[in-house]
Design a protein around this motif. Structure first.
Motif, PDB file in Angstrom:
ATOM      1  N   GLU A 651       0.825  -1.211   0.000  1.00  0.00           N
ATOM      2  CA  GLU A 651       0.000   0.000   0.000  1.00  0.00           C
ATOM      3  C   GLU A 651       0.853   1.253   0.000  1.00  0.00           C
ATOM      4  O   GLU A 651       0.539   2.236  -0.675  1.00  0.00           O
ATOM      5  N   TYR A 652       1.970   1.242   0.753  1.00  0.00           N
ATOM      6  CA  TYR A 652       2.833   2.418   0.838  1.00  0.00           C
ATOM      7  C   TYR A 652       4.130   2.243   0.037  1.00  0.00           C
ATOM      8  O   TYR A 652       5.083   2.970   0.249  1.00  0.00           O
ATOM      9  N   ASP A 653       4.149   1.273  -0.853  1.00  0.00           N
ATOM     10  CA  ASP A 653       5.327   1.063  -1.703  1.00  0.00           C
ATOM     11  C   ASP A 653       5.154   1.879  -2.974  1.00  0.00           C
ATOM     12  O   ASP A 653       4.317   1.552  -3.825  1.00  0.00           O
ATOM     13  N   CYS A 654       5.921   2.962  -3.105  1.00  0.00           N
ATOM     14  CA  CYS A 654       5.775   3.851  -4.268  1.00  0.00           C
ATOM     15  C   CYS A 654       6.248   3.198  -5.557  1.00  0.00           C
ATOM     16  O   CYS A 654       5.889   3.656  -6.651  1.00  0.00           O
ATOM     17  N   ASN A 655       7.093   2.176  -5.468  1.00  0.00           N
ATOM     18  CA  ASN A 655       7.593   1.527  -6.680  1.00  0.00           C
ATOM     19  C   ASN A 655       6.575   0.567  -7.274  1.00  0.00           C
ATOM     20  O   ASN A 655       6.615   0.281  -8.471  1.00  0.00           O
ATOM     21  N   ARG A 656       5.653   0.043  -6.453  1.00  0.00           N
ATOM     22  CA  ARG A 656       4.682  -0.929  -6.943  1.00  0.00           C
ATOM     23  C   ARG A 656       3.236  -0.460  -6.766  1.00  0.00           C
ATOM     24  O   ARG A 656       2.314  -1.263  -6.849  1.00  0.00           O
ATOM     25  N   ASN A 657       3.026   0.829  -6.521  1.00  0.00           N
ATOM     26  CA  ASN A 657       1.679   1.349  -6.310  1.00  0.00           C
ATOM     27  C   ASN A 657       1.541   2.664  -7.063  1.00  0.00           C
ATOM     28  O   ASN A 657       2.459   3.487  -7.082  1.00  0.00           O
ATOM     29  N   ASP A 658       0.368   2.861  -7.709  1.00  0.00           N
ATOM     30  CA  ASP A 658       0.150   4.098  -8.456  1.00  0.00           C
ATOM     31  C   ASP A 658      -0.017   5.299  -7.530  1.00  0.00           C
ATOM     32  O   ASP A 658       0.336   6.426  -7.890  1.00  0.00           O
ATOM     33  N   VAL A 659      -0.555   5.109  -6.324  1.00  0.00           N
ATOM     34  CA  VAL A 659      -0.765   6.190  -5.359  1.00  0.00           C
ATOM     35  C   VAL A 659       0.366   6.151  -4.339  1.00  0.00           C
ATOM     36  O   VAL A 659       0.621   5.113  -3.722  1.00  0.00           O
ATOM     37  N   CYS A 660       1.080   7.271  -4.205  1.00  0.00           N
ATOM     38  CA  CYS A 660       2.212   7.345  -3.285  1.00  0.00           C
ATOM     39  C   CYS A 660       1.954   8.489  -2.312  1.00  0.00           C
ATOM     40  O   CYS A 660       2.287   9.649  -2.585  1.00  0.00           O
ATOM     41  N   TRP A 661       1.326   8.182  -1.150  1.00  0.00           N
ATOM     42  CA  TRP A 661       0.992   9.218  -0.179  1.00  0.00           C
ATOM     43  C   TRP A 661       2.227   9.799   0.496  1.00  0.00           C
ATOM     44  O   TRP A 661       2.217  10.947   0.945  1.00  0.00           O
ATOM     45  N   SER A 662       3.264   8.995   0.583  1.00  0.00           N
ATOM     46  CA  SER A 662       4.463   9.501   1.276  1.00  0.00           C
ATOM     47  C   SER A 662       5.176  10.589   0.501  1.00  0.00           C
ATOM     48  O   SER A 662       6.014  11.296   1.055  1.00  0.00           O
ATOM     49  N   GLU A 663       4.833  10.755  -0.777  1.00  0.00           N
ATOM     50  CA  GLU A 663       5.471  11.780  -1.597  1.00  0.00           C
ATOM     51  C   GLU A 663       4.512  12.919  -1.918  1.00  0.00           C
ATOM     52  O   GLU A 663       4.680  13.616  -2.922  1.00  0.00           O
ATOM     53  N   LEU A 664       3.504  13.107  -1.081  1.00  0.00           N
ATOM     54  CA  LEU A 664       2.546  14.184  -1.323  1.00  0.00           C
ATOM     55  C   LEU A 664       3.205  15.549  -1.236  1.00  0.00           C
ATOM     56  O   LEU A 664       2.928  16.452  -2.027  1.00  0.00           O
ATOM     57  N   ALA A 665       4.112  15.710  -0.305  1.00  0.00           N
ATOM     58  CA  ALA A 665       4.823  16.978  -0.140  1.00  0.00           C
ATOM     59  C   ALA A 665       6.214  16.925  -0.762  1.00  0.00           C
ATOM     60  O   ALA A 665       7.109  17.689  -0.361  1.00  0.00           O
ATOM     61  N   PHE A 666       6.405  16.056  -1.728  1.00  0.00           N
ATOM     62  CA  PHE A 666       7.735  15.907  -2.329  1.00  0.00           C
ATOM     63  C   PHE A 666       8.249  17.186  -2.988  1.00  0.00           C
ATOM     64  O   PHE A 666       9.445  17.485  -2.906  1.00  0.00           O
ATOM     65  N   PRO A 667       7.409  17.999  -3.659  1.00  0.00           N
ATOM     66  CA  PRO A 667       7.948  19.204  -4.318  1.00  0.00           C
ATOM     67  C   PRO A 667       8.583  20.206  -3.381  1.00  0.00           C
ATOM     68  O   PRO A 667       9.390  21.037  -3.816  1.00  0.00           O
ATOM     69  N   ILE A 668       8.228  20.181  -2.074  1.00  0.00           N
ATOM     70  CA  ILE A 668       8.818  21.171  -1.161  1.00  0.00           C
ATOM     71  C   ILE A 668       9.899  20.548  -0.293  1.00  0.00           C
ATOM     72  O   ILE A 668      10.344  21.175   0.676  1.00  0.00           O
ATOM     73  N   THR A 669      10.333  19.330  -0.632  1.00  0.00           N
ATOM     74  CA  THR A 669      11.439  18.706   0.096  1.00  0.00           C
ATOM     75  C   THR A 669      12.748  18.969  -0.634  1.00  0.00           C
ATOM     76  O   THR A 669      12.771  19.410  -1.791  1.00  0.00           O
ATOM     77  N   LYS A 670      13.842  18.691   0.049  1.00  0.00           N
ATOM     78  CA  LYS A 670      15.167  18.936  -0.536  1.00  0.00           C
ATOM     79  C   LYS A 670      15.534  17.919  -1.614  1.00  0.00           C
ATOM     80  O   LYS A 670      16.516  18.100  -2.329  1.00  0.00           O
ATOM     81  N   TYR A 671      14.756  16.812  -1.718  1.00  0.00           N
ATOM     82  CA  TYR A 671      15.056  15.801  -2.722  1.00  0.00           C
ATOM     83  C   TYR A 671      14.525  16.173  -4.101  1.00  0.00           C
ATOM     84  O   TYR A 671      14.883  15.556  -5.096  1.00  0.00           O
ATOM     85  N   TYR A 672      13.639  17.179  -4.152  1.00  0.00           N
ATOM     86  CA  TYR A 672      13.103  17.623  -5.430  1.00  0.00           C
ATOM     87  C   TYR A 672      14.129  18.526  -6.113  1.00  0.00           C
ATOM     88  O   TYR A 672      14.536  19.553  -5.566  1.00  0.00           O
ATOM     89  N   THR A 673      14.555  18.183  -7.320  1.00  0.00           N
ATOM     90  CA  THR A 673      15.599  18.928  -8.043  1.00  0.00           C
ATOM     91  C   THR A 673      15.092  19.519  -9.341  1.00  0.00           C
ATOM     92  O   THR A 673      15.883  19.922 -10.185  1.00  0.00           O
ATOM     93  N   GLY A 674      13.772  19.559  -9.541  1.00  0.00           N
ATOM     94  CA  GLY A 674      13.248  20.112 -10.779  1.00  0.00           C
ATOM     95  C   GLY A 674      13.440  21.604 -10.903  1.00  0.00           C
ATOM     96  O   GLY A 674      13.490  22.139 -12.009  1.00  0.00           O
ATOM     97  N   GLU A 675      13.556  22.310  -9.771  1.00  0.00           N
ATOM     98  CA  GLU A 675      13.770  23.752  -9.758  1.00  0.00           C
ATOM     99  C   GLU A 675      14.469  24.103  -8.450  1.00  0.00           C
ATOM    100  O   GLU A 675      14.576  23.267  -7.552  1.00  0.00           O
ATOM    101  N   PRO A 676      14.977  25.325  -8.321  1.00  0.00           N
ATOM    102  CA  PRO A 676      15.662  25.707  -7.070  1.00  0.00           C
ATOM    103  C   PRO A 676      14.768  25.517  -5.856  1.00  0.00           C
ATOM    104  O   PRO A 676      13.548  25.684  -5.907  1.00  0.00           O
ATOM    105  N   TYR A 677      15.424  25.161  -4.749  1.00  0.00           N
ATOM    106  CA  TYR A 677      14.680  24.858  -3.520  1.00  0.00           C
ATOM    107  C   TYR A 677      13.897  26.062  -3.010  1.00  0.00           C
ATOM    108  O   TYR A 677      12.783  25.936  -2.485  1.00  0.00           O
ATOM    109  N   SER A 678      14.468  27.240  -3.175  1.00  0.00           N
ATOM    110  CA  SER A 678      13.778  28.441  -2.698  1.00  0.00           C
ATOM    111  C   SER A 678      12.475  28.660  -3.458  1.00  0.00           C
ATOM    112  O   SER A 678      11.443  29.030  -2.867  1.00  0.00           O
ATOM    113  N   GLN A 679      12.501  28.421  -4.766  1.00  0.00           N
ATOM    114  CA  GLN A 679      11.283  28.614  -5.552  1.00  0.00           C
ATOM    115  C   GLN A 679      10.219  27.582  -5.195  1.00  0.00           C
ATOM    116  O   GLN A 679       9.027  27.903  -5.066  1.00  0.00           O
ATOM    117  N   SER A 680      10.638  26.314  -5.046  1.00  0.00           N
ATOM    118  CA  SER A 680       9.652  25.288  -4.702  1.00  0.00           C
ATOM    119  C   SER A 680       9.065  25.532  -3.312  1.00  0.00           C
ATOM    120  O   SER A 680       7.866  25.306  -3.074  1.00  0.00           O
TER     121      SER A 680
END
Length: 713
Positions: A651-680
């Motif tokens: 249920e909480y395995d993001c690799n084998r599940n289409d819904v990944c609740w643990s990554e809901l706030a992923f864009p504002i974490t430091k692991y997101y590299t799509g844009e500068p951290y300050s902007q995200s």
């Protein structure tokens, strides 16, 4: 460019013509027809050329028949110079060179040593080979040479000055590619004279490459096109003079470059050896008279009798020769005085080659024909044939301290024709130790020898002495007595063997037979250690791994009989375990983790399909003795195994599940590299603010306020 097959066919044709000319005592030209487009041409005259004279004349085809008349021994007046050069006992090189200047004449020039027309020379030449005034062979040469375009002004400076592009646009004539020569169709070339420009005035190269280095920019109103220009282009385009152009040319850095000679298809002239003060690895060794020190070697798979020896380059080659007559020249017939030459030491002195002679009594390793090895009664023999030349070069620093040569000679019986295998080697020794290359850096490379080591019994503080782990290498008849050994190559599984001749008399001495076969197998692996990596240190213990030997269990051996022996170690298997220990520039580095040598025992019985070996105690039967090597990769451990809960609960395995609740706030974490951290982070806070605002201004919050107000009233 000619293909290798066409080149080989031409070589075969030349050899056949040479053989025909030699046997019939005639002369032939090879080739017999040439087409010359330059001021030089050459051909070969093969056969008995001792009393042959050469005559050159200009010929032309007949107006009625169209053919050229027969060759003549009367020389004619031509504008060519004919020379001959003896290149062999029955071969002469014929060379023709044009005695005329190929430059194009000017309009009012009176000099005759030039070309009046662009097609300067168009004629047919005939070279006749005559003996006593009678033509024996002829060569036809069709000549078609155009005039050369040379510059009208010749300077003495061999450098091209490129101006600074800040003050002067660079690349004013990009098609001017040849230094001090007129480039065809390059109308901006300053080296082209007026006469040259007339040849291609209507075919000048267009665009910037042809000298139009200031193309109109895209914003100029004059470049408007109905296909590509937008409808608003007439309102925003710029009208200015062509001189007001930001284009600076095709180059960007001003510099002064020296002129270099262009490529040529002519045969390069080999330069004489350059004297050296000291030797470096790979440099050729020179004699005292500044000539290459040569030993027969293999070049492109073929044996070359005079190949230069390179400093610190060991080699060991075999050359196969078909003998029909006794040899008379080098390298099969040598004298010690010719081999004792003076060699430059590389340190300002010289070293003389010390020659030691050995006489070969067993010719089986040099002659593959069994008839020739047999008794030589009433057969012609060739005495003192050089069978092997083994050189040892002792070096120190950048010089050679001593050279020893062991010359092996023997008497070869001739039986019609004999296939002779000669051996040549050269090793470089630093003191008494020979430098050996590594098999990788740091890990092993596939295809390189596995490095083994034995304990140095001399105790010279040199650590382990390098050696190799070997397999059988069958040659000639495949017998173990004449077989050689080949090193085990890393990553390559292999199986090989040899044949052991055993008689019924040998089967009566099983203990002796077991010891003999065991010693043969033990000779393959004399080492007790194997290098862990491809560049081991002989003094570092952790760079070496102990070799484990699986010994035979004699308690399970069956009893021997008269015609059979049990417990014969006829097969030796080498098992190597390797694993990836590191990555260097994306290339995995493999090390040896363990090596095991095991012996498999077989029972040897006489007979089989033939019962004669069991009756005659002297007649032999061939039994196989084999060896093999297998490499096994140890998989890399990626971590502890997963539990049953981790495998089933997804249920909480993001690799084998289409819904990944643990990554809901992923864009504002430091692991997101799509844009500068300050902007995200800023965007995330804005989203939170909008959510709170919507909640306050929305219907639920309004109802809560109404209930609160009614309660307070």
């Amino acid at each position: 460019m000619l293909s290798p097959s066409s080149i080989s066919r031409q070589v075969i044709c030349v050899l056949l013509l040479f053989s025909l000319a030699h046997t019939r005592n005639v002369v032939v030209f090879q080739p017999s027809y040439l087409t010359a487009t330059g001021p030089a041409a050459s051909a070969l005259l093969l056969g008995n050329t001792s009393d042959t004279s050469l005559n050159l004349r200009t010929v032309s085809p007949s107006n009625t028949t169209g053919s050229i008349g027969p060759p003549s021994c009367v020389p004619g007046v031509t504008q060519w110079v004919l020379t001959r050069e003896q290149v062999g006992k029955n071969a002469v090189r014929i060379q023709l060179r044009l005695d005329k200047n190929l430059r194009l004449c000017g309009e009012n020039e009176t000099d005759t040593d030039c070309c009046r027309k662009p097609l300067c020379v168009l004629e047919t030449l005939q070279v006749s080979a005559c003996v006593g005034g009678t033509p024996q062979a002829s060569l036809l040469i069709q000549v078609k040479i155009h005039a050369r375009l040379v510059p009208a002004n010749t300077g003495s400076d061999n450098k091209t000055a490129i101006p600074n592009q800040v003050h002067q646009p660079l690349g004013s004539c990009p098609c001017d590619l040849t230094f001090r020569a007129c480039d065809v169709r390059c109308c901006c070339d300053k080296d082209c004279s007026v006469e040259d420009l007339k040849l291609f005035a209507s075919h000048c190269l267009p665009g910037p490459f042809g000298g139009q280095v200031s193309p109109a920019p895209d914003y100029q109103c004059s470049v408007q096109s109905s296909e590509n220009s937008p409808d608003w282009f007439p309102f925003l385009c710029v009208s200015s003079s062509p001189e007001n152009n930001p284009y600076l040319g095709l180059f960007y850095h001003g510099d002064t470059i020296p002129s270099k000679p262009g490529p040529t298809f002519q045969r390069p002239v080999l330069s004489a050896p350059v004297p050296v003060n000291v030797y470096i690895q790979g440099s050729p060794i020179l004699t005292l008279n500044d000539q290459y020190f040569t030993i027969p070697q293999k070049v492109l798979g073929q044996c070359v009798n005079s190949a230069p020896v390179a400093f610190l380059k060991n080699f060991k080659v075999k050359c196969v020769t078909l003998l029909r007559n006794c040899p008379t020249g080098s390298p099969l017939q040598t004298l010690p005085m010719d081999l004792r030459m003076l060699v430059k030491s590389g340190q300002g002195g010289d070293v003389i080659v010390d020659v030691t002679d050995e006489v070969a009594t067993d010719l089986s390793q040099f002659i593959s024909s069994t008839d020739a090895v047999a008794s030589s009664d009433e057969r012609p023999v060739c005495k003192n044939v050089t069978l092997a030349l083994d050189y040892k070069f002792y070096w120190k620093g950048n010089g050679i301290t001593n050279i020893t040569l062991t010359r092996t000679v023997g008497t070869i019986p001739l039986n019609g024709s004999v296939v002779l295998t000669t051996r040549y080697s050269a090793v470089f020794l630093n003191g008494e130790f020979m430098g050996e290359p590594n098999s990788g850096n740091p890990g092993y490379q596939v295809g390189r020898p596995v490095i083994a080591g034995i304990v140095d019994t001399l105790d010279n503080d040199t650590g382990l002495q390098r050696t190799s782990i070997n397999l059988w290498k069958p040659v000639s008849d495949g017998l173990c007595s004449t077989n050689e050994k080949k090193p085990v190559l890393f990553g390559e599984n292999s199986t090989s063997g040899c044949l052991l001749a055993i008689s019924r008399q040998n089967l009566t001495q099983c203990n002796l037979l077991r010891e003999t076969v065991t010693s043969l197998q033990a000779a393959l692996t004399l080492a007790t250690y194997v290098a862990r990596s491809g560049n081991p240190d002989p003094l570092t213990v952790k760079d070496w791994v102990n070799i484990s030997f699986v010994t035979l269990n004699s308690s399970t051996a069956s009893e021997d009989t008269i015609n059979s022996c049990y417990g014969i170690p006829s097969h030796q298997h080498i098992h190597v375990w390797s694993l990836i220990t590191d990555m260097v520039e994306g290339i995995p580095q493999r090390d040896i983790h363990a090596l095991q040598v095991s012996l498999s025992t077989w029972a040897l019985d006489c007979g089989g399909g033939d019962v004669s070996p069991c009756v005659d105690p002297v007649e032999t039967q061939l039994f196989p003795i084999t060896s093999s090597v297998t490499f096994t990769d140890i998989p890399i451990n990626t971590g502890p195994p997963k539990t049953r809960f981790q495998i089933n609960f997804t249920e909480y395995d993001c690799n084998r599940n289409d819904v990944c609740w643990s990554e809901l706030a992923f864009p504002i974490t430091k692991y997101y590299t799509g844009e500068p951290y300050s902007q995200s982070l800023a965007k995330g806070l804005i989203m939170v603010f909008l959510f709170i605002t919507a909640s306050i201004l929305g219907t639920p919050w309004r109802q809560i306020r109404q209930v609160w107000n009614s309660a307070t009233l």
